[in-house]
Design a protein around this motif. Structure first.
Motif, PDB file in Angstrom:
ATOM      1  N   GLY A 324      42.510  25.425  -5.267  1.00  0.00           N
ATOM      2  CA  GLY A 324      42.667  24.971  -6.647  1.00  0.00           C
ATOM      3  C   GLY A 324      43.816  23.978  -6.784  1.00  0.00           C
ATOM      4  O   GLY A 324      43.708  22.959  -7.493  1.00  0.00           O
ATOM      5  N   ARG A 327      42.652  20.740  -5.421  1.00  0.00           N
ATOM      6  CA  ARG A 327      41.715  20.074  -6.328  1.00  0.00           C
ATOM      7  C   ARG A 327      42.453  19.324  -7.431  1.00  0.00           C
ATOM      8  O   ARG A 327      42.130  18.178  -7.757  1.00  0.00           O
ATOM      9  N   ILE A 328      43.474  19.978  -7.981  1.00  0.00           N
ATOM     10  CA  ILE A 328      44.228  19.326  -9.062  1.00  0.00           C
ATOM     11  C   ILE A 328      44.967  18.108  -8.521  1.00  0.00           C
ATOM     12  O   ILE A 328      44.986  17.045  -9.154  1.00  0.00           O
ATOM     13  N   MET A 364      38.128  18.578 -12.080  1.00  0.00           N
ATOM     14  CA  MET A 364      38.803  19.310 -13.137  1.00  0.00           C
ATOM     15  C   MET A 364      37.869  20.190 -13.946  1.00  0.00           C
ATOM     16  O   MET A 364      38.328  21.022 -14.738  1.00  0.00           O
ATOM     17  N   ILE A 407      50.230  16.739 -15.826  1.00  0.00           N
ATOM     18  CA  ILE A 407      49.479  17.681 -14.988  1.00  0.00           C
ATOM     19  C   ILE A 407      50.300  18.077 -13.768  1.00  0.00           C
ATOM     20  O   ILE A 407      50.387  19.258 -13.395  1.00  0.00           O
ATOM     21  N   LYS A 410      53.110  20.464 -14.684  1.00  0.00           N
ATOM     22  CA  LYS A 410      52.607  21.821 -14.916  1.00  0.00           C
ATOM     23  C   LYS A 410      52.254  22.515 -13.603  1.00  0.00           C
ATOM     24  O   LYS A 410      52.515  23.705 -13.428  1.00  0.00           O
ATOM     25  N   LEU A 411      51.631  21.755 -12.700  1.00  0.00           N
ATOM     26  CA  LEU A 411      51.292  22.340 -11.405  1.00  0.00           C
ATOM     27  C   LEU A 411      52.562  22.724 -10.642  1.00  0.00           C
ATOM     28  O   LEU A 411      52.619  23.773  -9.993  1.00  0.00           O
ATOM     29  N   LEU A 580      41.521  19.244 -21.193  1.00  0.00           N
ATOM     30  CA  LEU A 580      41.821  19.947 -19.946  1.00  0.00           C
ATOM     31  C   LEU A 580      41.821  21.456 -20.137  1.00  0.00           C
ATOM     32  O   LEU A 580      41.418  22.212 -19.250  1.00  0.00           O
ATOM     33  N   LYS A 581      42.274  21.916 -21.310  1.00  0.00           N
ATOM     34  CA  LYS A 581      42.271  23.360 -21.573  1.00  0.00           C
ATOM     35  C   LYS A 581      40.866  23.922 -21.646  1.00  0.00           C
ATOM     36  O   LYS A 581      40.652  25.107 -21.399  1.00  0.00           O
ATOM     37  N   SER A 583      38.528  23.281 -19.708  1.00  0.00           N
ATOM     38  CA  SER A 583      37.921  23.106 -18.396  1.00  0.00           C
ATOM     39  C   SER A 583      37.237  24.384 -17.921  1.00  0.00           C
ATOM     40  O   SER A 583      37.670  25.497 -18.240  1.00  0.00           O
ATOM     41  N   LEU A 588      42.972  25.549 -14.138  1.00  0.00           N
ATOM     42  CA  LEU A 588      43.557  24.453 -14.912  1.00  0.00           C
ATOM     43  C   LEU A 588      44.087  24.921 -16.265  1.00  0.00           C
ATOM     44  O   LEU A 588      45.209  24.555 -16.652  1.00  0.00           O
ATOM     45  N   LEU A 591      47.586  26.438 -16.286  1.00  0.00           N
ATOM     46  CA  LEU A 591      48.757  25.573 -16.190  1.00  0.00           C
ATOM     47  C   LEU A 591      49.328  25.246 -17.562  1.00  0.00           C
ATOM     48  O   LEU A 591      50.541  25.010 -17.695  1.00  0.00           O
TER      49      LEU A 591
END
Length: 1852
Positions: A324, A327-328, A364, A407, A410-411, A580-581, A583, A588, A591
């Motif tokens: 994951g 992927r991000i 995503m 992003i 957050k990651l 994005l939320k 997703s 994701l 985050l």
């Protein structure tokens, strides 16, 4: 003393320089107050006039003495100022290659840009437990100080590591964490320290990037808290991060990279699991190609990716979460490739089905259309309505980049939270040590919001640092009770107020961000209006209205206002976040949960760094309104809050500071740029520390140190018993200004420069003393030389004068004789000369008279001729005069006539001009005619002469003609006669020609014959000479060959002897290595055994022992504990169910890796158990059949013999099988060449591995069968013939002999005991024959045996495999030897080859014959032993038949022979045996071992008495043939000794006592074993006391192992006792007083070298060695064993001393070398006194001796380098170079070692192959041996004292 008085001639000063910052110069004349110019001489040879500042009139800085240059602590310098600090750091860094230096409480670390061998485990162990000032500066010393203060003061600690990018902050922090992980270990088996270290590669991959200054630059700050429990072991960690640089995600400058993780992903794109990410080369992505530098030299991104994933796995991040994360990250890369197309100036669009956006949405899990829409639009909300507005291409690009940064931030937070969760511990944290790795002060050409935040953080840290330094200074002054005066130091609170106070810069920035139309320009104007001309630290640039200047503590920095508002707002469109939320990718939305909760300030600048704080695992819930309010906080506000939290944390801890310095901008190793270094020193606060120290009293001495250093300045009357008063009196005389020093309770405090003044006085005094000593010694030497020369001159004169007198007398005699000889000789000479002269005179007179006569005649003749000549001449002269007169007359006439003619001519010209030419021609013709006439006359005259000659010739011709005519006639007559004679002559000539021809032919033949004869003769002579030469050569060759044969035989003998010696040495080394490995395994086994017992007791009692205080653990504690399992060997008899239940009782948190390992192990054990159960079922029938056969047999011994024959047949078949396999192996080996045979793929290798596998499997099966048969046979025999215990004992004895380890013996004993118990209780309840019950018991015992051996099976297999490997190696060596013999045979001629093969075959057959004979002897010995046992059994059976055999139990039968009344003996003496009852065994062990006081036994009784008593008890049990009693007694003895050593293992006396007794017990078992090798030194009486029934060889091995363990424990005990004494006694204490002076020290005070109370000295070490030696001698320890203990003690002393010498610069001096050599000589003297010089202890001190010599030898020329290389053969190259680098002069008369000399040493030693390790292994234990030492003491003479409480034992 005034400071100006120090500026005298030849004083050295520092002057500013634009290139080198500071330059050294020397004063050419004294400075006088009022001088405006100083005359200086520079080091490069130039003179300079230095003009003083007319306003300040400040003099240049004075330079420190050379002896203070290179000090470990900068505060130890006498003059504390910037040039002194810079020069000291440069000298240490460049010349000594030392990168660490103390500056008060700060450790200055200079990045060497080179890997240094100073961070190994040996260095960590060396610094562990040491005081900070005792060792050279190191990051480990700071870490140790923090660890020690945490445990001692019960206070949390912090290590603050700061510096600019590339200075080495991250590496320093990593080494500090490694130190904590190594020295503390972990509190559980989960390897927490490995997880803490594993967090580094993860954080480096996501938070580090390549910059122009550093290839691995940390782009964020982090604070790691390492948690410890009450025993100060690591239990977990927690990480907080600050100010992540998010702008790097979307933009990189030239030659820089994005974060490492992106390039690691691209490098691993081809992996199968990464196919879905659709990645490629890093150049394909906009976010990774901007810097143009996608690769780092020497770094493989693919390998780094593997390390990152491995670290994630170790920290518990699952594979799904890892994918994951990837992927991000891949989505961020694809998002960067999304492009926009402009519609118009205010709107843009994305091309349909845009591939990068499609990939981003797929990764995503979001809707493509929705994301595409919100990337090009934004939503505007008002009070009443909501608008959707398109945005321009530039705005869309900025929004895309802001989303990518958001992003990533957050990651980053999510990963940090997960790392913290993995490092979190359920155990309560008692204390922690924080490591802060944070950015340093930054200033660039363009400084923006990021630099503003960084410098703001450094202002706060600098304030905290200044306050801490000020506080420490104040505490020191108050502690010493000296007057405290306020020190003026730089306070940066005004600068902090300017930034963070109300209406400060951050406040105005937040206010402007709230304004609807706020811009950077309006914010700048507000700053100018608020602070300009009001705050001295705030300035406005002259040429800019969009910038401002802040005066920071380090430097002025100009900030550009552009971008401040945007970065502070951190604008991210809410609609994009909502997409994005929503997703489908579950990770994701996780985050962005922080956006709603807003717990940690995770927002960041759109192009800057993100300030981060730790996010709790369970965030608290808040109200929605509060959440929204918190969400509106700006980046500056969040960063300020985080910084305040950090400062609160730091203020609550004890800080330790590490300042990292970047020496140059080009990353060159050991290159020092003074300008860059000064900038960083000013920025990091080091110079401020120096300034604060210099403002007070920087130099501090204890009274004893001051007295020792400056004793030379005192007079004898000044020295008092009170050292303090003495120092006061002296200082009052030396320094008149009392403000320059203060007297504290224990120290004297000096202001800056006073120590240098005292050093100058001391040096002057020493110089004057040296001059006086030199004057006196030189006068004495010259006086002695003069007297010696005068005496020699008188002696020479006497001999010379005598010689001259003798010569004069001889001269007089010779003179008289010469006078007489001369008289006669002169007379003879004169007489002879007279005669010669008289004769010569007469001759001369005759010749002279003749000569005179002739002269007279010639004179007369000349006169006569002269008269004639005069006559002729006079006539010629007269004629000449006449002719001249006539010529003159004629000339006059002609002249007159010409004149007359001219006159006439004039007349004629007039008359006849026509005939003028004719007249001229006529005149010429007349001349010609006259000439011709003259020629005719001359020719006529010549003609007349010729005619006269012709007439004369005609007359002569006529006379000659007549004469010739007469001669012609006579010749004609003779011609006729000649014709007749000519014919006769021709015939004679022909005959002569023939004769001549024959003669010539004869001569030629003769010549040929002579030549042939000569040639034959020459050939014969040549042949003879050649034969003689050949004969001579052959003789010489024969002699040479004989000599060569003799020489070769001699050389071969010497070579073989050398090879034999070398092989012997190699075998000894191999044996020592094997012995060392075996003893290390024993040590590890004993440690695991103790650990097992401790854990068992803890789990049983569940008692928490209260914390005993600060207790350090071994550096390998954590690794040893992590490898500990419950499958270790069982040394004592423990119940299996209780052992298997112990792991379940442990209350520890579940660890996934440990759980998987245990699950795998359980599966393997279940499979093995199933295999064993199947094997057991298969063998049941065989057991029953064998039992039936046993019942049919009337005699048990017959069955046993049949069983032995069966086993012998099996062994023979096994032997045949092994021979066949060996032949196959040889065949396979012969197919390939020797190098290819050992290859893994070779046929021989495969055959070998197959055979190994089959042999291993077959061994397992055989072992199981043997164990089953043993247990069943035991059960059968117990049931069938319970009365014949003697026979059973014999069988069990043979079984014991077959068992290989003590585990089998113990289990067999358990099985036998259970069987005896069950058969005794239930025998009357069985069926008729009792077969079923016996079979059941046998199967049950076999099952128990199999279950007990599951744990030891693996170890036995490994031992067998090791044996097979040894056999393989021997086969390989045999094969190589065979091939060498074959190759040698092939080179020999056929006859020699046959002879060699026969010889080889004879040798082989001889060896086989010897082996067979040895086996035959063993079998004969076994037969004799069995016959002896049969006789004993027959005797006992006879004795039993006499008594009542039916009513006597087996136990009573065994006790019967003990009764001395019933045994008839011939001897009346004591038999040397002790009898005790079975139930008294525990009392015996308790009184003799557990409760015995070693001191009383050693003083009052004979040495080794407990060992003798125990052996005598064993002898009695052997005499009774009671194997159970023997086993029980030996097992109880061994276990009791272990218990005593575990209980009192720290007492040297106890350990030495039981080592001595264990060895004596072992020697007794050998001496009385009955083996011939041990019976050589026995008396006949002692041979009668040998054991008769049991062979205790296996128990001897057990006792030997126990003795090894006790010896290792003894070494550890004496090491613990000696270690505190060694450094103080060998290095620090001045054994020779006054040789080594005490140098000034800094804040980090090292241990004093003055012998105070409680300080260890060399005498302390010698007293302790005497104590050890006397105790060992009192206990009767073997002399050889004492030598080994002494050798080990001396090795420990030498290794610890040398290690400390290599880590302490202050100890590397000439005087310290003398001290060490003296101390070593004292140790050698101790060895001589104790007669231990041949123990090898002196050789262990050789490295220390050579190091001391190295400190004292000359170190200048190439010859010195050659001498050093040849002398220091026991030191490694690294140690030699280290000592030379550390060499420090204590006095100014010594010189430092030049860099060129050290390089010369390195060049000379480059070919030496030695260990690169710097330190010696102080923990190394030499392998111990126990040489057989028989006792001459007779057992029957030993008396048992009543004090031992052994009254229940009776003598037999």
């Amino acid at each position: 003393m005034a400071a100006s008085e120090l500026y005298t001639k030849f004083a050295r000063v520092w002057i500013p320089d634009p290139e080198e910052v500071w330059k050294s110069a020397e004063l050419l004349k004294d400075y006088k107050p009022g001088d405006k110019v100083l005359l200086l001489h520079l080091e490069e040879g130039k003179d300079l006039e230095y003009h003083l500042d007319p306003k300040t009139k400040e003099l240049p800085h004075l330079r420190n003495p050379d002896i203070l240059v290179g000090e470990n602590d900068l505060t130890a310098l006498s003059y504390l100022h910037e040039p002194a600090v810079l020069h000291n750091l440069r000298v240490r860094f460049i010349d000594s290659k030392l990168i660490y230096t103390y500056c008060g409480i700060v450790l200055v670390a200079i990045n060497p840009y080179e890997q240094l061998p100073i961070y190994g485990e040996d260095i960590i162990n060396a610094y562990s437990g040491q005081n900070m000032g005792d060792m050279d500066p190191h990051i480990f010393a700071v870490a140790e100080e923090a660890y020690k203060q945490m445990a001692r003061d019960e206070r949390n600690q912090s290590i603050i590591v700061s510096g600019e990018s590339g200075a080495g902050k991250t590496v320093s922090a990593k080494y500090a964490m490694r130190y904590f992980a190594t020295v503390s270990g972990s509190a559980s088996e989960a390897n927490v320290e490995e997880k803490v270290l594993a967090s580094n590669p993860i954080m480096e991959s996501i938070g580090n990037a390549k910059t122009t200054r550093n290839d691995n630059s940390s782009r964020f700050g982090k604070y790691i808290e390492i948690g410890f429990d009450k025993r100060y072991r690591i239990i977990g960690a927690n990480m907080r991060t600050y100010l992540l640089e998010k702008s790097r995600v979307v933009f990189q400058a030239e030659e820089e990279r994005n974060y490492h993780i992106f390039y690691q992903l691209c490098a691993s794109a081809k992996l199968p699991e990464f196919k879905m990410l659709r990645l490629g080369n890093a150049d394909n992505f906009n976010y990774t190609k901007q810097g143009g530098s996608p690769a780092i030299e020497g770094v493989d991104d693919a390998k780094e990716m593997a390390h990152t994933r491995q670290a994630c796995t170790l920290l518990g991040i699952s594979e799904s979460h890892q994918m994951g994360i990837f992927r991000i990250l891949a989505g961020i890369l694809h998002l960067g490739n999304v492009g926009f197309t402009s519609r118009d100036a205010d709107s843009c669009t994305i091309p349909p089905k845009h591939e990068p956006l499609c990939i981003f949405c797929d990764l995503m899990g979001v809707d493509y259309e929705e994301m595409c829409h919100w990337l090009c639009h934004r939503k505007l909300a008002t009070a009443t309505e909501t608008y959707i507005k398109p945005i321009s291409k530039l705005q869309a690009t900025n929004a895309r980049d802001a989303l990518a940064k958001h992003i990533y931030a957050k990651l980053f937070n999510w990963i940090v939270d997960n790392v913290n969760q993995a490092l979190h511990s359920a155990v309560k944290q008692h204390s922690f040590i924080g490591v802060l790795d944070i950015y340093g002060f930054e200033t660039f050409e363009i400084n923006s919001f990021e630099q503003f935040c960084i410098n703001y953080a450094n202002e706060k840290l600098q304030q905290q640092f200044n306050m801490h330094v000020f506080k420490l200074e104040q505490e020191e002054y108050m502690k010493e009770q000296i007057p405290w005066t306020l020190i003026d130091f730089y306070d940066n609170q005004p600068c902090i107020n300017l930034i963070e106070s109300k209406l400060g810069i951050l406040d105005l920035l937040d206010e402007e961000c709230k304004m609807p139309k706020g811009t950077d320009d309006t914010w700048a104007q507000k700053l100018y209006n608020t602070h300009l001309n009001k705050c001295a630290l705030f300035e406005k640039p002259r040429l800019s209205n969009k910038a401002f200047i802040i005066q920071h503590f380090a430097d002025k920095v100009e900030y550009q206002c552009e971008g401040f508002l945007e970065k502070n707002k951190d604008t991210v469109f809410e609609e994009q976040i909502k997409v994005l939320k929503s997703s489908k990718f579950k990770m994701l939305p996780e985050l962005f949960q922080d956006d709603e909760k807003a717990i940690s300030p995770t927002s960041a600048t759109s192009s800057g760094r993100t300030p981060l704080t730790r996010t709790p695992a369970k965030p608290t819930k808040g109200r929605p309104g509060q959440m929204a309010k918190e969400h509106k906080k700006t980046v500056g506000h969040q960063f300020r809050n985080s910084l305040h939290l950090l400062m609160e944390t730091l203020n609550a801890t004890t800080p330790h500071y590490v300042r990292c310095i970047k020496p140059n901008d080009f990353k060159f190793p050991f290159t020092f740029d003074e300008k860059r270094a000064v900038q960083q020193l000013r920025a990091c606060g080091v110079l401020e520390t120096i300034r604060i120290s210099a403002a007070g009293f920087p130099s501090r001495w204890t009274y004893q140190e001051f007295f020792s250093r400056y004793r030379v300045l005192m007079k004898q009357k000044d020295v008092l018993s009170d050292r303090k008063q003495t120092c006061k009196n002296v200082l009052e005389k030396l320094i008149l200004d009392k403000d320059k020093y203060q007297f504290g309770k224990t120290k004297i405090f000096f202001r800056a420069g006073q120590v240098a003044y005292l050093e100058k006085l001391r040096a002057d005094k020493l110089r004057a003393a040296c001059i006086r000593i030199q004057k006196t010694i030189r006068g004495w030497l010259l006086r002695k030389k003069y007297l010696r020369m005068r005496k020699a001159a008188i002696t020479v004169q006497r001999y010379v004068r005598g010689y001259q007198a003798r010569c004069y007398a001889k001269f007089l005699r010779r003179t008289k004789a010469a006078t007489i000889i001369q008289k006669y000789w002169r007379m003879y000479v004169v007489h002879r000369r007279y005669k010669i002269r008289r004769a010569a005179t007469i001759v001369l007179q005759s010749y002279l008279r003749g000569f005179l006569a002739r002269n007279r005649y010639r004179k007369i003749l000349r006169e006569h001729k002269a008269v004639i000549i005069q006559k002729r001449v006079r006539g010629w002269l007269a004629r000449t005069h006449y002719k001249r007169s006539m010529r003159a007359i004629i000339y006059l006439q002609c002249c007159f006539r010409r004149m007359m003619a001219k006159r006439e001519l004039k007349k004629l010209k007039i008359e006849a001009r026509s005939v003028e030419r004719y007249k001229k021609l006529h005149i010429g013709m007349e001349n010609k005619i006259m000439q011709l006439q003259r020629k005719v006359d001359e020719q006529n005259k010549d003609y007349k002469c010729l005619m006269e000659k012709l007439t004369n010739l005609e007359g002569i011709y006529n006379s000659e003609t007549e004469k010739l005519r007469s001669d012609l006639e006579r010749l004609q007559l003779s011609e006729e006669e000649a014709k007749v004679a000519t014919g006769r002559v021709l015939s004679l000539q022909e005959e002569i020609a023939k004769l001549r021809k024959d003669l010539e032919q004869t001569r030629s033949e003769k010549k040929c014959i002579e030549e042939h004869a000569d040639r034959y003769k020459q050939e014969t002579e040549q042949l003879v000479s050649n034969l003689k030469e050949e004969n001579t050569l052959l003789k010489q060759e024969k002699e040479a060959l004989n000599h060569r044969i003799v020489q070769q035989a001699k050389e071969m003998t010497e070579t073989m002897e050398k090879k034999l010696v070398e092989e012997t040495k190699q075998l000894e080394l191999d044996l020592n290595d094997e012995r060392l490995r075996y003893q290390n395994l024993l040590n590890e086994f004993s440690r695991l055994e103790e650990r097992y017992d401790d854990l068992k007791e803890e789990m049983t009692l569940m008692v928490h022992v209260p914390k005993p205080g600060h207790k350090r653990t071994d550096s390998t504690h954590s690794s040893n504990e992590s490898e500990y399992t419950f499958s270790s060997e069982i040394a004592e008899m423990e119940d299996i169910p209780s052992r298997t239940e112990e792991p379940s009782e442990k209350k520890v948190p579940l660890d996934m890796s440990l759980f998987l390992k245990l699950q795998k192990r359980v599966t393997e054990l279940e499979q093995e158990k199933q295999v064993m159960q199947d094997e057991l079922d298969r063998k049941e029938e065989q057991v029953l059949r064998s039992k039936a056969k046993e019942e049919e047999r009337p005699q048990i011994r017959g069955a046993e013999l049949e069983y032995e024959s069966l086993k012998r047949q099996e062994l023979e078949s096994e032997n045949k099988k092994l021979k066949n396999e060996l032949n196959e192996l040889r065949k396979a080996l012969s197919e390939k060449s020797a190098p290819e045979v050992t290859a893994p793929g070779a046929p021989a290798y495969r055959v070998l591995m197959e055979q190994l596998t089959s042999v291993s499997e077959e061994l397992d099966v055989r072992k199981e069968e043997v164990l089953i048969l043993r247990s069943q046979l035991v059960s059968q025999k117990e049931a069938i013939q319970p009365k014949n215990t003697m026979t059973d004992s014999t069988i069990l004895l043979e079984d014991v002999q077959k068992m290989k380890d003590k585990g089998e013996i113990a289990q067999a004993y358990i099985g036998l005991k259970e069987t005896n118990r069950s058969s005794a209780l239930d025998y009357h309840e069985l069926n008729e024959d009792g077969e079923l019950w016996l079979v059941y018991e046998g199967l049950k015992q076999a099952n128990r045996l199999l279950e007990s051996q599951l744990q030891s099976q693996k170890r036995s297999h490994e031992n067998e495999a090791e044996a097979l490997r040894g056999e393989i190696q021997s086969l390989k060596e045999e094969n190589n030897r065979q091939q060498q013999l074959l190759a040698q045979n092939l080179q020999l001629p056929p006859e020699a080859r046959i002879e060699a093969s026969l010889q080889h075959e004879i040798t082989r057959l001889t060896n086989e014959n010897l082996d067979l004979m040895e086996q035959l002897e063993k079998q004969d010995k076994t037969v004799r032993k069995l016959k002896k046992q049969l006789k004993v059994f027959a005797k006992k059976i006879g004795e039993l038949e006499v008594g009542q055999m039916e009513n006597i139990s087996p136990g009573q039968i065994i006790d019967e022979p003990i009764r001395p009344v019933n045994i008839p003996r011939k001897e009346k003496d004591f038999q040397g045996m002790l009898e005790y009852k079975k139930e008294d065994e525990q009392k015996l062990v308790k009184n003799l071992i557990l409760e015995l006081k070693p001191r009383g036994v050693a003083v009052n009784l004979i040495p080794g008495l407990p060992a003798y008593i125990l052996f005598m008890c064993v002898r009695h049990a052997d005499y009774l043939n009671d194997d159970q009693k023997v086993r029980s007694l030996l097992t109880s003895t061994i276990n009791s000794i272990k218990k005593v050593l575990k209980k009192r293992g720290d007492d040297f006396e106890t350990v030495s006592f039981w080592l001595s007794n264990t060895c004596r017990f072992l020697h007794c078992l050998k001496q009385y074993s009955g083996e011939e090798g041990f019976m050589k030194h026995n008396t006949s009486r002692q041979n009668e006391h040998c054991l008769t029934n049991f062979d205790l060889a296996e128990y001897r091995q057990v006792l030997s192992d126990l003795a090894i363990q006790i010896y290792q424990q003894l070494v550890r005990v004496l090491e613990n006792i000696l270690q505190p004494m060694i450094v103080s006694g060998m290095l620090e204490h001045e054994t020779i007083q006054g040789v080594s002076g005490v140098k000034p020290t800094g804040l980090r005070k090292r241990t004093s070298s003055i012998a105070d109370e409680g300080t260890y000295t060399l005498d302390s070490i010698l007293r302790q060695l005497n104590s050890f030696h006397s105790v060992m001698c009192q206990h009767g320890m073997d002399p050889e064993l004492i030598k080994q203990v002494v050798k080990q003690m001396f090795y420990i002393i030498g290794a610890i001393t040398l290690n400390n010498l290599l880590l302490r610069k202050d100890m590397c001096s000439w005087s310290k070398g003398m001290q060490i050599r003296y101390n070593v000589s004292q140790l050698e003297e101790w060895l001589r006194d104790k007669n231990l010089m041949n123990s090898g202890a002196k050789e262990t001190l050789e490295p220390l001796i050579q190091a001391a010599q190295l400190l004292q030898v000359k170190k200048k020329t190439d010859d010195d380098a050659e001498a050093i290389c040849s002398m220091c053969n026991a030191l490694t190259t690294a140690q030699i170079v280290k000592v030379l680098n550390l060499y420090t002069p204590v006095n100014e008369f010594e010189e430092r070692v030049s860099v060129s000399f050290i390089r010369t040493i390195q060049m000379r030693l480059r070919d030496r192959k030695d260990s690169p390790q710097l330190l010696m292994d102080a923990k190394h234990i030499f392998p111990v041996t126990f040489p057989f030492n028989p006792s001459s003491l007779a057992l029957e003479t030993i008396q048992i004292p009543a004090s031992l409480g052994l009254g229940f034992i009776s003598r037999v």
